[in-house]
Scaffold this active site. Structure first.
Site, PDB file in Angstrom:
ATOM      1  N   TYR A  74      -3.297  -0.076  10.072  1.00 36.94           N
ATOM      2  CA  TYR A  74      -3.159  -0.448   8.662  1.00 36.94           C
ATOM      3  C   TYR A  74      -1.754  -0.123   8.168  1.00 36.94           C
ATOM      4  O   TYR A  74      -1.099  -0.939   7.515  1.00 36.94           O
ATOM      5  CB  TYR A  74      -4.209   0.320   7.862  1.00 36.94           C
ATOM      6  CG  TYR A  74      -4.280   0.008   6.394  1.00 36.94           C
ATOM      7  CD1 TYR A  74      -3.663   0.820   5.454  1.00 36.94           C
ATOM      8  CD2 TYR A  74      -4.987  -1.098   5.929  1.00 36.94           C
ATOM      9  CE1 TYR A  74      -3.747   0.547   4.103  1.00 36.94           C
ATOM     10  CE2 TYR A  74      -5.085  -1.375   4.573  1.00 36.94           C
ATOM     11  CZ  TYR A  74      -4.462  -0.541   3.667  1.00 36.94           C
ATOM     12  OH  TYR A  74      -4.543  -0.817   2.315  1.00 36.94           O
ATOM     13  N   SER A 120       0.831  -1.201   0.000  1.00 34.20           N
ATOM     14  CA  SER A 120       0.000   0.000   0.000  1.00 34.20           C
ATOM     15  C   SER A 120       0.869   1.257   0.000  1.00 34.20           C
ATOM     16  O   SER A 120       2.063   1.177   0.313  1.00 34.20           O
ATOM     17  CB  SER A 120      -0.882  -0.004   1.254  1.00 34.20           C
ATOM     18  OG  SER A 120      -1.322   1.293   1.577  1.00 34.20           O
TER      19      SER A 120
HETATM   20  P1  NAP Z   1     -12.013  -4.835  -0.333  1.00 31.65           P
HETATM   21  O1  NAP Z   1     -12.779  -4.299  -1.486  1.00 31.65           O
HETATM   22  O2  NAP Z   1     -12.401  -4.463   1.065  1.00 31.65           O
HETATM   23  O3  NAP Z   1     -11.911  -6.447  -0.454  1.00 31.65           O
HETATM   24  C1  NAP Z   1     -11.241  -7.125   0.564  1.00 31.65           C
HETATM   25  C2  NAP Z   1     -11.316  -8.596   0.246  1.00 31.65           C
HETATM   26  O4  NAP Z   1     -10.657  -9.316   1.294  1.00 31.65           O
HETATM   27  C3  NAP Z   1     -12.745  -9.108   0.168  1.00 31.65           C
HETATM   28  O5  NAP Z   1     -12.842 -10.117  -0.811  1.00 31.65           O
HETATM   29  C4  NAP Z   1     -12.938  -9.712   1.549  1.00 31.65           C
HETATM   30  O6  NAP Z   1     -13.892 -10.745   1.548  1.00 31.65           O
HETATM   31  C5  NAP Z   1     -11.554 -10.300   1.795  1.00 31.65           C
HETATM   32  N1  NAP Z   1     -11.266 -10.574   3.217  1.00 31.65           N
HETATM   33  C6  NAP Z   1     -11.251  -9.679   4.230  1.00 31.65           C
HETATM   34  N2  NAP Z   1     -10.946 -10.309   5.382  1.00 31.65           N
HETATM   35  C7  NAP Z   1     -10.775 -11.625   5.082  1.00 31.65           C
HETATM   36  C8  NAP Z   1     -10.451 -12.794   5.845  1.00 31.65           C
HETATM   37  N3  NAP Z   1     -10.238 -12.722   7.165  1.00 31.65           N
HETATM   38  N4  NAP Z   1     -10.354 -13.975   5.203  1.00 31.65           N
HETATM   39  C9  NAP Z   1     -10.580 -14.053   3.862  1.00 31.65           C
HETATM   40  N5  NAP Z   1     -10.879 -12.997   3.084  1.00 31.65           N
HETATM   41  C10 NAP Z   1     -10.979 -11.801   3.705  1.00 31.65           C
HETATM   42  O7  NAP Z   1     -10.494  -4.380  -0.484  1.00 31.65           O
HETATM   43  P2  NAP Z   1      -9.670  -3.919  -1.786  1.00 31.65           P
HETATM   44  O8  NAP Z   1      -9.752  -2.445  -1.941  1.00 31.65           O
HETATM   45  O9  NAP Z   1     -10.013  -4.814  -2.937  1.00 31.65           O
HETATM   46  O10 NAP Z   1      -8.188  -4.247  -1.281  1.00 31.65           O
HETATM   47  C11 NAP Z   1      -7.592  -5.514  -1.491  1.00 31.65           C
HETATM   48  C12 NAP Z   1      -6.189  -5.425  -0.941  1.00 31.65           C
HETATM   49  O11 NAP Z   1      -5.533  -4.291  -1.510  1.00 31.65           O
HETATM   50  C13 NAP Z   1      -6.146  -5.199   0.568  1.00 31.65           C
HETATM   51  O12 NAP Z   1      -5.021  -5.870   1.106  1.00 31.65           O
HETATM   52  C14 NAP Z   1      -5.947  -3.683   0.689  1.00 31.65           C
HETATM   53  O13 NAP Z   1      -5.306  -3.329   1.911  1.00 31.65           O
HETATM   54  C15 NAP Z   1      -5.053  -3.431  -0.479  1.00 31.65           C
HETATM   55  N6  NAP Z   1      -5.033  -2.060  -0.989  1.00 31.65           N
HETATM   56  C16 NAP Z   1      -6.185  -1.453  -1.371  1.00 31.65           C
HETATM   57  C17 NAP Z   1      -6.097  -0.145  -1.902  1.00 31.65           C
HETATM   58  C18 NAP Z   1      -7.320   0.615  -2.339  1.00 31.65           C
HETATM   59  O14 NAP Z   1      -7.191   1.853  -2.547  1.00 31.65           O
HETATM   60  N7  NAP Z   1      -8.470   0.004  -2.507  1.00 31.65           N
HETATM   61  C19 NAP Z   1      -4.863   0.470  -2.050  1.00 31.65           C
HETATM   62  C20 NAP Z   1      -3.719  -0.193  -1.609  1.00 31.65           C
HETATM   63  C21 NAP Z   1      -3.817  -1.465  -1.099  1.00 31.65           C
HETATM   64  P3  NAP Z   1     -15.250 -10.575   2.458  1.00 31.65           P
HETATM   65  O15 NAP Z   1     -16.050  -9.470   1.888  1.00 31.65           O
HETATM   66  O16 NAP Z   1     -15.881 -11.900   2.377  1.00 31.65           O
HETATM   67  O17 NAP Z   1     -14.729 -10.204   3.835  1.00 31.65           O
HETATM   68  C1  GCO Z   2      -6.921   5.240   3.434  1.00 37.12           C
HETATM   69  C2  GCO Z   2      -7.057   4.316   2.256  1.00 37.12           C
HETATM   70  C3  GCO Z   2      -5.684   3.814   1.836  1.00 37.12           C
HETATM   71  C4  GCO Z   2      -5.843   2.866   0.684  1.00 37.12           C
HETATM   72  C5  GCO Z   2      -4.535   2.346   0.234  1.00 37.12           C
HETATM   73  C6  GCO Z   2      -3.621   3.406  -0.292  1.00 37.12           C
HETATM   74  O1  GCO Z   2      -7.822   5.249   4.288  1.00 37.12           O
HETATM   75  O2  GCO Z   2      -5.918   5.969   3.456  1.00 37.12           O
HETATM   76  O3  GCO Z   2      -7.907   3.229   2.559  1.00 37.12           O
HETATM   77  O4  GCO Z   2      -5.056   3.204   2.906  1.00 37.12           O
HETATM   78  O5  GCO Z   2      -6.616   1.762   1.051  1.00 37.12           O
HETATM   79  O6  GCO Z   2      -3.929   1.531   1.150  1.00 37.12           O
HETATM   80  O7  GCO Z   2      -2.508   2.770  -0.880  1.00 37.12           O
END
Ligand code: NAP
Ligand code: GCO
Length: 266
Positions: free
Chosen positions: A160, A147
């Site tokens: 986080y 992230s």
């Molecule tokens: P999201 O939309 O909240 O999806 C999260 C996924 O993880 C869902 O499929 C959820 O399934 C699953 N999950 C959560 N807890 C779990 C557990 N204990 N066991 C199994 N599955 C679990 O998140 P996202 O935005 O796609 O993010 C995915 C990854 O990218 C995360 O690691 C997040 O930190 C990272 N990330 C996101 C962003 C962003 O801007 N969106 C940026 C940087 C990094 P359920 O719904 O069934 O819980």
């Molecule tokens: C926040 C956001 C970010 C994104 C992502 C950025 O609240 O700042 O959720 O943390 O999820 O991780 O890279």
């Protein structure tokens, strides 16, 4: 082998954790398009079944496993079942993740631990379950979804950021410990991506104006937009393929330039 062939995932078994929607779903779908056999997990039965239908609509055979990634017993059993039913895992994406946006001094230790459990302990647990099979096969790819918060902090995301900073170092350590067995472990550091996880940061205000955070992030991003999950799939295929066999211990930031940019003078 032609250079394009090195990006193929044909014949590989890819496990993407938390791939019922969001970033994980997009990466798993792209891996299916690149030729891999897809297995994924979630911890909610309805969303798992719905996701399998969604993959099918895309013409991708993806098998879902109900598994809470924080539970070592469930993870070990899931990996065993995948080995028997689909094949030994070649590619692992530690994608499952949660966030709790709470000012640190108002956050309970239990809430802090819950985020660390999913975002840092789980990638350790799942990697530990998958690496022996990769060693036996003589190759493996592990991609940890890090992230911006692997590098930067901000108010309300202490747990986080601590987890994602640790995940960056776990990535480097798996590289150090298992690079000799031809396992490449790298991270992807997405910028701000439009998924359910960031929906609260983009919600229009009651008067219909843009969320202040939405305006802030677009101003902080040279690309002047939120990322889409599709922006991540090319880098994810690269890191899962033979095209990256000499890339190890790196975090590839796919952030539209945020980390490079000090921001516009007001
Ligand atoms: P999201 O939309 O909240 O999806 C999260 C996924 O993880 C869902 O499929 C959820 O399934 C699953 N999950 C959560 N807890 C779990 C557990 N204990 N066991 C199994 N599955 C679990 O998140 P996202 O935005 O796609 O993010 C995915 C990854 O990218 C995360 O690691 C997040 O930190 C990272 N990330 C996101 C962003 C962003 O801007 N969106 C940026 C940087 C990094 P359920 O719904 O069934 O819980
Ligand atoms: C926040 C956001 C970010 C994104 C992502 C950025 O609240 O700042 O959720 O943390 O999820 O991780 O890279």
């Amino acid at each position: 082998m032609s250079v394009l062939d090195t990006f193929s995932l044909k014949g590989k078994v890819a496990l993407v954790t938390g791939a019922t929607y969001g970033i994980g779903f997009a990466i798993a779908a792209a891996y299916g398009e690149a030729g891999a056999k897809i297995v994924f997990n979630g911890h909610n039965e309805q969303r798992l079944a719905a996701a399998e239908e969604e993959y099918k609509k895309l013409g991708i055979e993806a098998k879902g496993y109900l598994c809470d990634v924080t539970d070592e017993e469930q993870v070990t059993a899931m990996v065993q079942k995948i080995n028997e039913e689909v094949g030994v895992i070649d590619i692992l994406v530690n994608n499952a993740g949660i966030i709790k946006r709470i000012p640190m001094c108002e956050m309970s230790a239990a809430e802090f631990r819950q985020v660390i459990d999913v975002d840092l302990n789980a990638p350790f647990i799942v990697s530990k379950a998958v690496i022996p099979g990769m060693i036996e096969k003589g190759h493996g790819k592990i991609i940890n979804i890090c992230s911006m918060m692997s590098e930067l902090g901000r108010e309300t995301v202490s747990a986080y950021a601590a987890a994602k900073g640790g995940l960056k170092m776990l990535t480097k350590n798996i590289c150090s410990e298992y690079g000799g067995q031809n396992i490449q472990c790298n991270g992807i550091g997405p910028g701000y991506i439009a998924t359910p996880q960031t929906a609260p940061l983009r919600e229009p205000q009651a008067d219909g104006s843009r969320h202040p955070f939405d305006q802030f992030i677009c101003a902080k991003t040279p690309a002047n937009r939120w990322g889409e999950t599709e922006d991540l799939v090319g880098p994810a295929v690269f890191l899962a393929s033979d095209a990256s066999n000499f890339v190890n211990g790196q975090v590839l930031y796919v952030d539209g330039g945020i980390l490079a940019y000090i921001g516009k003078q007001p």
